[in-house]
Design a protein around this motif. Structure first.
Motif, mmCIF file in Angstrom:
data_model
loop_
_atom_site.group_PDB
_atom_site.id
_atom_site.type_symbol
_atom_site.label_atom_id
_atom_site.label_comp_id
_atom_site.label_asym_id
_atom_site.label_seq_id
_atom_site.Cartn_x
_atom_site.Cartn_y
_atom_site.Cartn_z
ATOM 1 N N LYS A 158 0.831 -1.206 0.000
ATOM 2 C CA LYS A 158 0.000 0.000 0.000
ATOM 3 C C LYS A 158 0.869 1.262 0.000
ATOM 4 O O LYS A 158 0.534 2.240 -0.668
ATOM 5 C CB LYS A 158 -0.941 -0.004 1.206
ATOM 6 N N ALA A 159 1.975 1.217 0.743
ATOM 7 C CA ALA A 159 2.895 2.362 0.749
ATOM 8 C C ALA A 159 3.507 2.566 -0.635
ATOM 9 O O ALA A 159 3.672 3.705 -1.096
ATOM 10 C CB ALA A 159 3.988 2.159 1.799
ATOM 11 N N TYR B 245 1.350 6.656 -6.918
ATOM 12 C CA TYR B 245 0.297 7.595 -7.280
ATOM 13 C C TYR B 245 0.727 9.041 -6.996
ATOM 14 O O TYR B 245 0.418 9.937 -7.779
ATOM 15 C CB TYR B 245 -1.012 7.268 -6.559
ATOM 16 N N SER B 246 1.430 9.264 -5.894
ATOM 17 C CA SER B 246 1.908 10.616 -5.573
ATOM 18 C C SER B 246 2.848 11.131 -6.654
ATOM 19 O O SER B 246 2.749 12.292 -7.079
ATOM 20 C CB SER B 246 2.633 10.633 -4.223
ATOM 21 N N ARG B 247 3.770 10.268 -7.089
ATOM 22 C CA ARG B 247 4.690 10.662 -8.166
ATOM 23 C C ARG B 247 3.930 10.931 -9.464
ATOM 24 O O ARG B 247 4.272 11.835 -10.215
ATOM 25 C CB ARG B 247 5.764 9.606 -8.390
ATOM 26 N N SER B 248 2.894 10.139 -9.728
ATOM 27 C CA SER B 248 2.091 10.342 -10.938
ATOM 28 C C SER B 248 1.379 11.691 -10.896
ATOM 29 O O SER B 248 1.273 12.367 -11.921
ATOM 30 C CB SER B 248 1.076 9.214 -11.100
ATOM 31 N N VAL B 249 0.906 12.088 -9.716
ATOM 32 C CA VAL B 249 0.262 13.392 -9.558
ATOM 33 C C VAL B 249 1.289 14.504 -9.765
ATOM 34 O O VAL B 249 1.045 15.463 -10.504
ATOM 35 C CB VAL B 249 -0.417 13.518 -8.177
ATOM 36 N N GLU B 250 2.457 14.370 -9.129
ATOM 37 C CA GLU B 250 3.521 15.371 -9.265
ATOM 38 C C GLU B 250 3.940 15.565 -10.717
ATOM 39 O O GLU B 250 4.241 16.683 -11.137
ATOM 40 C CB GLU B 250 4.745 14.961 -8.444
ATOM 41 N N ARG B 251 3.939 14.506 -11.485
ATOM 42 C CA ARG B 251 4.367 14.574 -12.886
ATOM 43 C C ARG B 251 3.221 14.926 -13.832
ATOM 44 O O ARG B 251 3.414 14.963 -15.052
ATOM 45 C CB ARG B 251 4.986 13.237 -13.297
ATOM 46 N N GLY B 252 2.039 15.133 -13.287
ATOM 47 C CA GLY B 252 0.898 15.513 -14.102
ATOM 48 C C GLY B 252 0.269 14.375 -14.884
ATOM 49 O O GLY B 252 -0.483 14.605 -15.816
ATOM 50 N N MET C 242 -1.725 12.031 -13.519
ATOM 51 C CA MET C 242 -3.064 11.768 -13.001
ATOM 52 C C MET C 242 -3.413 12.861 -11.999
ATOM 53 O O MET C 242 -2.528 13.506 -11.449
ATOM 54 C CB MET C 242 -3.180 10.357 -12.394
ATOM 55 N N SER C 243 -4.697 13.070 -11.808
ATOM 56 C CA SER C 243 -5.134 14.091 -10.857
ATOM 57 C C SER C 243 -5.049 13.542 -9.435
ATOM 58 O O SER C 243 -5.010 12.320 -9.229
ATOM 59 C CB SER C 243 -6.567 14.509 -11.161
ATOM 60 N N ASN C 244 -5.073 14.442 -8.482
ATOM 61 C CA ASN C 244 -5.046 14.030 -7.084
ATOM 62 C C ASN C 244 -6.286 13.199 -6.750
ATOM 63 O O ASN C 244 -6.197 12.199 -6.032
ATOM 64 C CB ASN C 244 -4.948 15.257 -6.175
ATOM 65 N N ALA C 245 -7.423 13.592 -7.306
ATOM 66 C CA ALA C 245 -8.670 12.846 -7.066
ATOM 67 C C ALA C 245 -8.572 11.428 -7.624
ATOM 68 O O ALA C 245 -9.005 10.465 -6.982
ATOM 69 C CB ALA C 245 -9.853 13.587 -7.684
ATOM 70 N N ASP C 246 -7.997 11.291 -8.831
ATOM 71 C CA ASP C 246 -7.835 9.963 -9.421
ATOM 72 C C ASP C 246 -6.876 9.114 -8.596
ATOM 73 O O ASP C 246 -7.088 7.905 -8.433
ATOM 74 C CB ASP C 246 -7.334 10.060 -10.861
#
Length: 142
Positions: A79-80, A86-93, A95-99
């Protein structure tokens, strides 16, 4: 003996594997000839590197995942890893934070194999020892 592809050496990291797995999942749910299947809930047995990666990609593609392992610690590490991915994916644009939050919310973990009972599909991702795999399949067999 054929060598396994080394994705890291070819510059293909988690993101490339995520895209490839997502396309495979889309193809699997759409392109089974005249038979169409939709996987709403998938069980993944084994929360190591392979199982965690499978769970991350399934959840990112809208599938609820029941991640099972003998160890609660392995579940927490998986899970970590998902949260970090997912955090890295958000930072790189990518995926959205909601996704990202929704994908993380689709990964459920536990140590009870009974959770696999009503899954549409169960994927085995346990340690590469035949005796362990045979024992697992014996427990999963209806």
């Amino acid at each position: 003996m054929a060598r396994k592809p080394d994705f890291a050496a070819r510059g293909c990291g988690d993101a490339a594997l995520s895209v490839a797995f997502g396309r495979l999942l889309q193809c699997t749910t759409r392109c089974l000839g005249s038979m169409t299947m939709e996987f709403k809930t998938v069980g993944v047995v084994g929360a190591g590197t392979m199982g965690a990666g499978i769970a991350i990609n399934l959840a990112q593609n809208g599938v609820s995942v029941r991640l099972m392992d003998m160890s609660d610690d392995a579940i927490e590490r998986a899970k970590a890893k998902a949260e970090k991915f997912y955090s890295r994916s958000v930072e790189r644009g990518r995926m959205s934070n909601a996704d990202a939050e929704a994908a993380l919310g689709r990964i459920y973990g536990g140590t009870d194999l009974e959770a696999a009972g009503d899954c549409d599909l169960v994927i085995e991702a346990v340690f590469e020892r035949m005796d362990i795999k045979q024992e697992l399949f014996g427990k999963l067999k209806p």
